[in-house]
Design an enzyme around this catalytic site. Sequence first.
Site, short mmCIF file in Angstrom:
data_model
loop_
_atom_site.label_atom_id
_atom_site.label_comp_id
_atom_site.label_asym_id
_atom_site.label_seq_id
_atom_site.Cartn_x
_atom_site.Cartn_y
_atom_site.Cartn_z
N LYS A 194 -1.58 -9.40 2.55
CA LYS A 194 -0.77 -8.97 3.63
C LYS A 194 -1.46 -7.88 4.46
CE LYS A 194 3.10 -5.85 3.73
NZ LYS A 194 2.43 -5.10 4.46
N ASP A 213 0.67 -1.33 -0.07
CA ASP A 213 -0.01 -0.16 -0.02
C ASP A 213 0.82 1.26 0.07
OD1 ASP A 213 0.95 -0.27 2.60
OD2 ASP A 213 -0.93 -0.31 3.51
N SER A 214 1.98 1.09 0.04
CA SER A 214 3.13 2.18 0.02
C SER A 214 3.04 2.62 -1.37
CB SER A 214 4.57 1.67 0.24
OG SER A 214 4.96 0.76 -0.50
N GLU A 218 9.10 -4.76 10.57
CA GLU A 218 9.42 -3.39 10.19
C GLU A 218 9.89 -2.60 11.35
OE1 GLU A 218 6.68 -1.44 7.51
OE2 GLU A 218 7.84 0.38 7.47
N ASP A 262 -1.13 -5.95 -0.50
CA ASP A 262 -1.31 -5.56 0.88
C ASP A 262 -2.93 -5.31 1.02
OD1 ASP A 262 0.43 -5.10 2.86
OD2 ASP A 262 1.29 -3.38 1.87
O1 KIV Z 1 3.60 -1.31 1.78
C1 KIV Z 1 4.88 -1.53 1.91
O2 KIV Z 1 5.79 -1.25 0.99
C2 KIV Z 1 5.18 -2.46 2.81
C3 KIV Z 1 6.69 -2.79 3.07
C4 KIV Z 1 7.28 -1.79 3.64
C5 KIV Z 1 6.88 -3.98 3.84
O3 KIV Z 1 4.56 -2.89 3.36
#
Ligand code: KIV
Length: 262
Positions: free
Chosen positions: A110, A42-43, A179, A81
């Site tokens: 996730k 979700d980043s 994290e 995610d």
């Molecule tokens: O969304 C993301 O990039 C993440 C990573 C930082 C593990 O969850």
Amino acid sequence: MISVPEILKRKEKYPLTMVTCYDHWSAKLLNATDVDLLLVGDSLVMVMYGADDTTQATMDMMVQHTRAVRKGAPNKFIVADMPFMSFRKSLETSIDNATALIQAGANAVKLEGAQGNLELVERLSSSGIPVMGHLGLTPQFIHNFGGFKVQGKSEAAKNQISKDAVALERAGAFSLVLECIPQSLASEVRSQLSIPTIGIGAGLDCDGQVLVLHDLLGFTSGKKPRFVREFCQGRGLVHESVQQFQQAVLDKNFPSSEETYE
Ligand code: KIV
């Protein structure tokens, strides 16, 4: 493509690798590498859309980007995610949302945190949807944490993360992202689990490592977190290439006769 049983076995063998992937063109590039897992994190809402934090990601975005990544990376195990609040409203809505990500091409989902999620993790993993947990600095809790800060420093916080990790494994999670926590805590959590831990800012004692692709390629500007290593000077390469294009056009050196139709 690596499978869940192979991911589990890797704990006893050699480290797992995971990188974020948000779009079709980078998926095609990553499909040709040896990296084990792609994460449609979700980043993406920060990297691709310029949001300040991941609470702005939506199910629609995650589904669209997962579909694009699957098309570009047919041989990779893709984790998608579950975005902010998409797994918190009701069990039924959460299952529908996880199903949408799998149907868009993900192999697993996730989700951040353990408390309040254990029943869902149990339901998904016993229904054919593998679940990766995520503890420590869980960015969807940014407003509780007051910023992107290292977690698990106090005795109480350490105990909570350890307890949550064990609870996620018991509920059926097949792996766990840790994290931004101290290496000693990541090491302790790892030793309590039979599922692999994948670290980002959690030190060397994890069973694997994950980085945001744009960070590892050196495309991210601004303050670099301590845990990021830039394996390529992406910003400089792009700048130089676009400047070369600019100059070639001004010099009437592009396109050449070979690049032109008669
Ligand atoms: O969304 C993301 O990039 C993440 C990573 C930082 C593990 O969850």
